[in-house]
Design an enzyme around this catalytic site. Structure first.
Site, PDB file in Angstrom:
ATOM      1  N   GLU A 257     -10.694  10.735  19.656  1.00  0.00           N
ATOM      2  CA  GLU A 257     -10.547  11.816  20.295  1.00  0.00           C
ATOM      3  C   GLU A 257     -11.850  12.416  20.760  1.00  0.00           C
ATOM      4  OE1 GLU A 257      -8.774  14.806  17.487  1.00  0.00           O
ATOM      5  OE2 GLU A 257      -9.158  16.531  18.835  1.00  0.00           O
TER       6      GLU A 257
ATOM      7  N   ASP B  73      -9.477  14.184  14.824  1.00  0.00           N
ATOM      8  CA  ASP B  73      -9.926  15.192  14.036  1.00  0.00           C
ATOM      9  C   ASP B  73      -8.889  15.483  13.176  1.00  0.00           C
ATOM     10  OD1 ASP B  73     -12.592  14.978  15.066  1.00  0.00           O
ATOM     11  OD2 ASP B  73     -11.866  16.870  16.610  1.00  0.00           O
TER      12      ASP B  73
ATOM     13  N   ASP C 198      -7.486  18.430  12.355  1.00  0.00           N
ATOM     14  CA  ASP C 198      -7.196  19.710  12.797  1.00  0.00           C
ATOM     15  C   ASP C 198      -5.876  19.712  13.701  1.00  0.00           C
ATOM     16  OD1 ASP C 198      -7.959  18.941  15.340  1.00  0.00           O
ATOM     17  OD2 ASP C 198      -9.729  20.293  15.610  1.00  0.00           O
TER      18      ASP C 198
ATOM     19  N   ASP D  73      -5.249  19.984  16.948  1.00  0.00           N
ATOM     20  CA  ASP D  73      -5.178  19.334  18.089  1.00  0.00           C
ATOM     21  C   ASP D  73      -5.196  17.919  17.842  1.00  0.00           C
ATOM     22  OD1 ASP D  73      -5.439  21.404  19.774  1.00  0.00           O
ATOM     23  OD2 ASP D  73      -7.540  21.111  20.335  1.00  0.00           O
TER      24      ASP D  73
END
Ligand code: 0RA
Length: 672
Positions: free
Chosen positions: A437, A510, A512, A514
């Site tokens: 990403e 990641d 998180d 997203d």
């Protein structure tokens, strides 16, 4: 179905063998001895209560996780018989609890249960064998009976413990910690299963209580117990409504039920304004993930009756060709549940129903009932036919466009995308593709990798913008196109797994929201278009660390919060194990942890994204085959992602927001 009032006596129970084999090889009976196997113990007992409910002699089941971690499953069924059993000389209760395969279920069609799980229905004796202690309480013939077992052995004869007007069974068990890796039950896992069983057994009330204290801090007022109660009057019809709660329906959910000699068949279905198909099938309450004969029968009957109706009413003209299976499946949600005496489970994960007689039974029943529905509901019928015919037209119109993308050679011939940093090896079995990403993490990965066998493809956040689009529109997205070209397999009709350029394809995002979003999307893409890659075990999820804990020149990486605590304690920082899971509380605990860490000259760095790691760190922690851990994605994982994708990407805004809000806390470990 046998006569509900029929009285079972002890000699109808066949005796096979004792419990030694279970204690010696628990895995053979419950699959594994990890947390999954542990929960199997509950399913095993609940299945027995559900069997009672299916016979119509039980309408309440209660599951309690007690304060000491034991579990009680109680029902208001007939109660396990307590009279003497001819063959063993033991009571029926003791026979059921101490011999393998003992139970009315195995006595043949008319002597016991018509319906049984078959696959998982190994019996409550297995639970007894794998429990340090078990307490059985039976209410029957006006009396309460009790018997206690330790390690599967009765500690005394059956004791009479009072009088009662009710009937039923209550089993409390303490899993043996020497058998299981963990003996801690998971509330969410239990609730999910109980909810599903409640949908599949309409009219039964399944209650759950978690009496363990300190578990729901901040969520429950003091002194209150965590309780849930499931009751679905509509059975699988309610299930379909639940699956479609965030979709725009075209018709009200259709429900049908019929008992034929081969099976009891229940089907609910609804069309919505979406393009996906979601059909979930069960045999004897077991989720048949790989489908099977019931699904085949349903599909062919659906296509046949839609076409027959469309033709008879002139929607399809003589010159028109029939609609295909694909056309009639667009926007369809259905739940199919069959119950039969001797289910055969086949396939890789034994979750495919093999009984050929069920195919014709479902086909006949569905064809008859659905045709009847169409005749009786002309307005709804018209909406369904319009939806299917639109799908057919879209299929024909988009074929030309799709062909240019999918045509043989169109992708294969294409040159590899510029941003792919390929590996130098041309041997797929040793080659890995990291899908990373963002450009900055991509940069670190490119510098940190072993370029001989590791390729890096950075993806920009842009692929997120495909929200609301049909998945096939995604194929026009440049990021996705690059990925497909890099994979080398082609797609659709031209897919060839032999052409895969890498046998390990690693999603690295990641930790998180997203990241979870992108991961869900990629898994959905693989699930819908590259399922063989998942089945072959080629798809992985990278596990980057959450923290770096350093003391002087020494550096340790923690992949979980537990890891962090144990590293800290090894470094002499104690008393930080209370770090709660929840975000809000974490801040405070983090500070104390930091303060304590400071005293010990230890520093804790929390990684918010892959980009925060330098190339060496990324290699060392996440990419080095000698040190890294990766999760291998199963078809089941991807299926889950697929249904989450529906929620996240659905066209109605409200439910999506609700999903994100209610799950926001968990999103950091949304492990799909
Ligand atoms: C064997 C035979 C019968 C019932 C059961 C087992 C039974 C087991 C469990 C476990 C939990 N709840 C249960 N309820 C029933 C036959 C019953 C009869 O003979 O009346």
């Amino acid at each position: 179905m046998p006569d509900n009032k029929q009285n079972y006596s002890a000699d109808q129970i066949q005796v096979l063998e004792g419990l030694d084999p279970v204690r010696k090889r628990p895995g053979m009976y419950i699959g594994t001895t990890d947390v999954r196997g542990l929960h199997h113990l509950i399913w095993e007992v609940v299945d027995n209560s559900i069997d009672e409910a299916m016979l119509g002699v039980c309408d309440r089941i209660l599951v309690v996780v007690n304060e000491d971690g034991s579990v009680t499953v109680a029902d208001n069924g007939r109660g396990i018989p307590v009279d003497k059993h001819k063959a063993t000389g033991l009571s029926a209760l003791e026979t059921v609890l101490t011999t393998l395969h003992a139970g009315g279920k195995f006595g043949g069609e008319d002597s016991g249960y018509k319906v049984s799980g078959g696959l998982h229905g190994v019996g409550v004796s297995v639970v007894n064998a794998l429990s340090a202690k078990l307490l059985a309480e039976v209410r029957r013939d006006g009396k309460v009976y009790r018997q206690e077992y330790k390690l599967g052995v009765a500690q005394s004869d059956i004791q009479e413990a009072g009088e009662t007007k009710s009937t039923g069974t209550s089993i409390t068990f303490w899993p043996n910690p020497k058998v299981f890796e963990t003996i801690e039950f998971d509330t969410e896992t239990i609730l999910t299963r109980l909810r599903q069983q409640a949908y599949l057994t309409k009219g039964v009330t399944i209650s759950f209580e978690d009496k363990r204290t300190d578990r729901f801090e901040g969520q429950l007022p003091k002194g209150h117990t965590f309780k849930y109660r499931f009751y679905f009057e509509g059975g699988v019809r309610s299930y379909v409504d639940h699956l479609n709660y965030n979709k725009e329906p075209i018709i009200k959910t259709i429900y049908m039920e019929k008992e034929v000699p081969e099976a009891l068949i229940e089907i609910a279905l609804q069309y919505t304004q979406t393009y996906q198909e979601n059909v979930i099938t069960f045999a004897n309450n077991i989720h048949t993930l790989e489908g099977g004969m019931h699904l085949t029968g349903f599909r062919s009957a659906l296509t046949r009756s839609v076409n027959a109706y469309a033709r008879s009413k002139g929607f399809l003209k003589e010159k028109d060709v029939n609609m295909t299976n694909e056309d009639v499946r667009e926007g369809l949600t259905a739940v199919i549940s069959v119950k039969l005496p001797e289910p055969q489970f086949e396939g890789q994960t034994k979750s495919k129903l093999g009984n050929p007689e069920v195919r014709t039974a479902v086909e006949t029943v569905f064809n008859e009932k659905f045709s009847e529905y169409l005749e009786e509901n002309p307005n709804e019928a018209k909406s369904i036919i319009a939806k299917c015919m639109l799908a057919a037209r879209a299929r024909l119109a988009s074929r030309a466009a799709r062909d240019t993308v999918l045509r043989k050679g169109a992708l294969e011939g294409a040159t590899l995308p510029g941003k792919l940093a390929d590996c130098s090896s041309r041997n797929p079995s040793e080659s890995e593709l990291y899908i990373v990403e963002g450009d900055s993490a991509g940069g670190s990965a490119k510098q940190g990798r072993d370029r001989y066998f590791q390729a890096i493809l950075p993806l920009r956040g842009k692929i997120l913008n495909v929200e609301q689009a049909r998945l096939d529109k995604m194929l026009n997205n440049n990021e996705i196109k690059s990925l497909i070209i890099a994979l080398g397999t082609g797609i659709g009709e031209t897919f060839e797994i032999e052409k895969a350029r890498y046998h390990r394809i690693v999603i690295m995002t990641d930790a998180d929201v997203d990241g979870a979003h992108i991961r869900t999307l990629l898994l959905t893409l693989f699930y819908r278009y590259f399922k063989p890659l998942i089945e072959a075990g080629y798809i992985y999820i990278a596990q980057p660390p959450l923290y770096k804990v350093s003391k002087g020149k020494e550096a340790h990486y923690a992949y979980t919060d537990d890891d962090k605590v144990s590293i800290l304690s090894k470094l002499g920082v104690k008393d930080v194990e209370e770090t709660p899971e929840e975000e809000e509380a974490e801040e405070g605990a983090e500070e104390t942890a930091q303060a304590k860490a400071k005293q010990a000259r230890v520093s804790i760095q929390r990684y918010k994204g892959l980009g925060e790691m330098n190339p060496e760190q990324l290699w060392e922690t996440t990419m080095d085959p000698n040190k890294r851990t990766m999760l291998k994605v199963t078809v089941e994982d991807a299926e889950k992602a697929d249904s989450i994708f529906d929620t996240l990407m659905g066209s109605e805004v409200l439910p999506r927001r609700k999903f994100i809000q209610t799950h926001a806390k968990q999103v950091k470990n949304l492990d799909i």
